[in-house]
Design a protein around this motif. Structure first.
Motif, PDB file in Angstrom:
ATOM      1  N   GLY A 158       7.809   8.119  -2.810  1.00 19.71           N
ATOM      2  CA  GLY A 158       7.899   7.839  -1.387  1.00 19.71           C
ATOM      3  C   GLY A 158       8.683   6.584  -1.057  1.00 19.71           C
ATOM      4  O   GLY A 158       8.733   6.165   0.089  1.00 19.71           O
ATOM      5  N   TRP A 159       9.295   5.985  -2.046  1.00 19.48           N
ATOM      6  CA  TRP A 159       9.971   4.717  -1.837  1.00 19.48           C
ATOM      7  C   TRP A 159      11.473   4.917  -1.861  1.00 19.48           C
ATOM      8  O   TRP A 159      12.018   5.519  -2.782  1.00 19.48           O
ATOM      9  CB  TRP A 159       9.568   3.734  -2.925  1.00 19.48           C
ATOM     10  CG  TRP A 159      10.099   2.357  -2.724  1.00 19.48           C
ATOM     11  CD1 TRP A 159       9.832   1.528  -1.692  1.00 19.48           C
ATOM     12  CD2 TRP A 159      10.990   1.648  -3.582  1.00 19.48           C
ATOM     13  NE1 TRP A 159      10.476   0.345  -1.858  1.00 19.48           N
ATOM     14  CE2 TRP A 159      11.213   0.397  -3.016  1.00 19.48           C
ATOM     15  CE3 TRP A 159      11.620   1.959  -4.775  1.00 19.48           C
ATOM     16  CZ2 TRP A 159      12.034  -0.548  -3.588  1.00 19.48           C
ATOM     17  CZ3 TRP A 159      12.435   1.009  -5.346  1.00 19.48           C
ATOM     18  CH2 TRP A 159      12.630  -0.226  -4.758  1.00 19.48           C
TER      19      TRP A 159
ATOM     20  N   SER B  40       2.364   6.062  -2.704  1.00 12.71           N
ATOM     21  CA  SER B  40       3.496   7.004  -2.656  1.00 12.71           C
ATOM     22  C   SER B  40       3.606   7.724  -1.323  1.00 12.71           C
ATOM     23  O   SER B  40       3.669   8.944  -1.257  1.00 12.71           O
ATOM     24  CB  SER B  40       3.384   8.027  -3.784  1.00 12.71           C
ATOM     25  OG  SER B  40       3.388   7.403  -5.024  1.00 12.71           O
ATOM     26  N   GLY B  41       3.634   6.968  -0.247  1.00 12.36           N
ATOM     27  CA  GLY B  41       3.877   7.559   1.060  1.00 12.36           C
ATOM     28  C   GLY B  41       2.684   8.259   1.670  1.00 12.36           C
ATOM     29  O   GLY B  41       2.833   9.073   2.564  1.00 12.36           O
TER      30      GLY B  41
ATOM     31  N   ALA C 244       0.837  -1.207   0.000  1.00 14.80           N
ATOM     32  CA  ALA C 244       0.000   0.000   0.000  1.00 14.80           C
ATOM     33  C   ALA C 244       0.869   1.254   0.000  1.00 14.80           C
ATOM     34  O   ALA C 244       0.552   2.235  -0.681  1.00 14.80           O
ATOM     35  CB  ALA C 244      -0.938  -0.003   1.208  1.00 14.80           C
ATOM     36  N   ARG C 245       1.968   1.227   0.731  1.00 14.01           N
ATOM     37  CA  ARG C 245       2.873   2.385   0.774  1.00 14.01           C
ATOM     38  C   ARG C 245       3.445   2.654  -0.615  1.00 14.01           C
ATOM     39  O   ARG C 245       3.554   3.792  -1.047  1.00 14.01           O
ATOM     40  CB  ARG C 245       3.987   2.134   1.790  1.00 14.01           C
ATOM     41  CG  ARG C 245       4.783   3.363   2.126  1.00 14.01           C
ATOM     42  CD  ARG C 245       5.776   3.199   3.278  1.00 14.01           C
ATOM     43  NE  ARG C 245       6.274   1.868   3.542  1.00 14.01           N
ATOM     44  CZ  ARG C 245       5.878   1.108   4.560  1.00 14.01           C
ATOM     45  NH1 ARG C 245       4.972   1.525   5.395  1.00 14.01           N
ATOM     46  NH2 ARG C 245       6.388  -0.087   4.731  1.00 14.01           N
TER      47      ARG C 245
ATOM     48  N   ASP D  76      -2.068   2.954   6.742  1.00 15.06           N
ATOM     49  CA  ASP D  76      -2.524   2.134   7.867  1.00 15.06           C
ATOM     50  C   ASP D  76      -4.037   2.029   7.907  1.00 15.06           C
ATOM     51  O   ASP D  76      -4.586   0.971   8.223  1.00 15.06           O
ATOM     52  CB  ASP D  76      -1.997   2.698   9.193  1.00 15.06           C
ATOM     53  CG  ASP D  76      -0.503   2.480   9.344  1.00 15.06           C
ATOM     54  OD1 ASP D  76       0.004   1.467   8.838  1.00 15.06           O
ATOM     55  OD2 ASP D  76       0.167   3.329   9.963  1.00 15.06           O
ATOM     56  N   ASP D  77      -4.728   3.118   7.574  1.00 14.09           N
ATOM     57  CA  ASP D  77      -6.197   3.083   7.543  1.00 14.09           C
ATOM     58  C   ASP D  77      -6.696   2.102   6.488  1.00 14.09           C
ATOM     59  O   ASP D  77      -7.649   1.348   6.727  1.00 14.09           O
ATOM     60  CB  ASP D  77      -6.768   4.472   7.254  1.00 14.09           C
ATOM     61  CG  ASP D  77      -6.548   5.438   8.401  1.00 14.09           C
ATOM     62  OD1 ASP D  77      -6.330   4.977   9.543  1.00 14.09           O
ATOM     63  OD2 ASP D  77      -6.583   6.659   8.154  1.00 14.09           O
ATOM     64  N   ILE D  78      -6.054   2.103   5.338  1.00 10.37           N
ATOM     65  CA  ILE D  78      -6.467   1.204   4.261  1.00 10.37           C
ATOM     66  C   ILE D  78      -6.234  -0.247   4.656  1.00 10.37           C
ATOM     67  O   ILE D  78      -7.112  -1.095   4.478  1.00 10.37           O
ATOM     68  CB  ILE D  78      -5.747   1.572   2.951  1.00 10.37           C
ATOM     69  CG1 ILE D  78      -6.371   2.860   2.404  1.00 10.37           C
ATOM     70  CG2 ILE D  78      -5.821   0.438   1.929  1.00 10.37           C
ATOM     71  CD1 ILE D  78      -5.664   3.459   1.223  1.00 10.37           C
ATOM     72  N   VAL D  79      -5.079  -0.545   5.223  1.00 10.94           N
ATOM     73  CA  VAL D  79      -4.789  -1.924   5.646  1.00 10.94           C
ATOM     74  C   VAL D  79      -5.779  -2.356   6.723  1.00 10.94           C
ATOM     75  O   VAL D  79      -6.316  -3.468   6.682  1.00 10.94           O
ATOM     76  CB  VAL D  79      -3.326  -2.057   6.122  1.00 10.94           C
ATOM     77  CG1 VAL D  79      -3.083  -3.407   6.771  1.00 10.94           C
ATOM     78  CG2 VAL D  79      -2.371  -1.847   4.958  1.00 10.94           C
TER      79      VAL D  79
END
Length: 190
Positions: free
Chosen positions: A108-109, A52-53, A47-48, A58-61
Motif C-alpha cells: 500500500g505504499w 499496508s493501506g 500506521a499506514r 485512522d481508527d487506530i490513531v
C-alpha cells in the motif's frame, strides 16, 4: 480576550514537548490538541505502512490518542512523548495485524516519484517495490516485524525490544537475518 487566546495557542504550538505534555497532564485540552496536530501525520504514515493501506489506520490513531490522554500522567519523560506515541501506535498496529492475520509489507505504499521521472523509470521503481514487498512477505513473521519497526518505523533496537518483549540481542539477530535475506532476494535489483 480573543487576541490573548490566539497568542497563548500560538505560544503553545511553539513549545517543547515536555511543556505541552505537562499542560496536558494538568487537564489542558488545548495543549492536547497541539500534540494531536503535531503527531497525527507521523502516526498515520507509520500506521499506514504497518497496515499496508488498511482502512483502520485512522481508527487506530484515534484510539491511541484516547489512550494517551488517559495515560499521559504515567509518562516519566515528557520530552520523549513522540517515541512514546509511536510505541503506542506500533503496539496497536501489531495487535491489529495479529488479530486480523494481515501481513506487513509495502503493497500500500507508493514511493515518491522524482520530478523528472520517466514512465519507464516509474515502472522500474514500482517493480522494485513489488520485489521488496515479496521479499518481506517471504520473511518469518518475527524477522518481518523487527525489520518493519526498524526500517519503516525508525524505532531503536531498545524500543523494538520493549515493543516485542524480546531481548535486544534477539532483535539484533532478527534484523540481521532479515537484512541478509532481503539483500539476497534483491540482488537482481542492484
Amino acid at each position: 480576550m480573543l487576541d490573548g487566546t490566539i497568542r497563548a495557542s500560538t505560544n503553545l504550538e511553539d513549545s517543547e514537548d515536555r511543556i505541552v505534555v505537562g499542560r496536558c497532564v494538568d487537564g489542558d485540552v488545548a495543549a492536547f490538541s497541539v500534540l494531536v496536530r503535531r503527531y497525527t501525520p507521523l502516526m498515520r504514515a507509520y500506521a499506514r505502512r504497518m497496515l499496508s493501506g488498511s482502512a483502520d489506520v485512522d481508527d487506530i490513531v484515534q484510539d491511541v490518542f484516547v489512550a494517551a490522554w488517559h495515560r499521559l500522567p504515567e509518562l516519566r519523560e515528557p520530552e520523549k512523548v513522540k517515541s512514546w506515541l509511536m510505541r503506542l501506535v506500533s503496539h496497536r498496529c501489531i495487535d491489529h495485524i495479529r488479530r486480523t492475520g494481515r501481513e506487513t509489507g509495502l503493497d500500500g505504499w507508493d514511493a515518491p516519484a522524482e520530478a523528472d521521472a520517466s514512465p519507464s523509470r516509474v515502472a522500474e521503481n514500482n517493480a522494485r517495490l513489488r520485489a521488496l514487498g515479496e521479499a518481506l512477505r517471504s520473511l518469518p513473521e518475527d524477522q518481518r516485524e523487527c525489520w518493519v519497526l526498524r526500517e519503516l518505523g525508525e524505532l531503536s533496537y531498545g524500543e523494538i525490544s520493549s515493543e516485542l518483549d524480546v531481548p535486544v540481542s534477539t532483535v539484533r539477530g532478527l534484523i540481521a537475518r532479515a537484512r541478509k535475506s532481503i539483500i539476497v532476494r534483491m540482488e537482481a535489483w542492484r
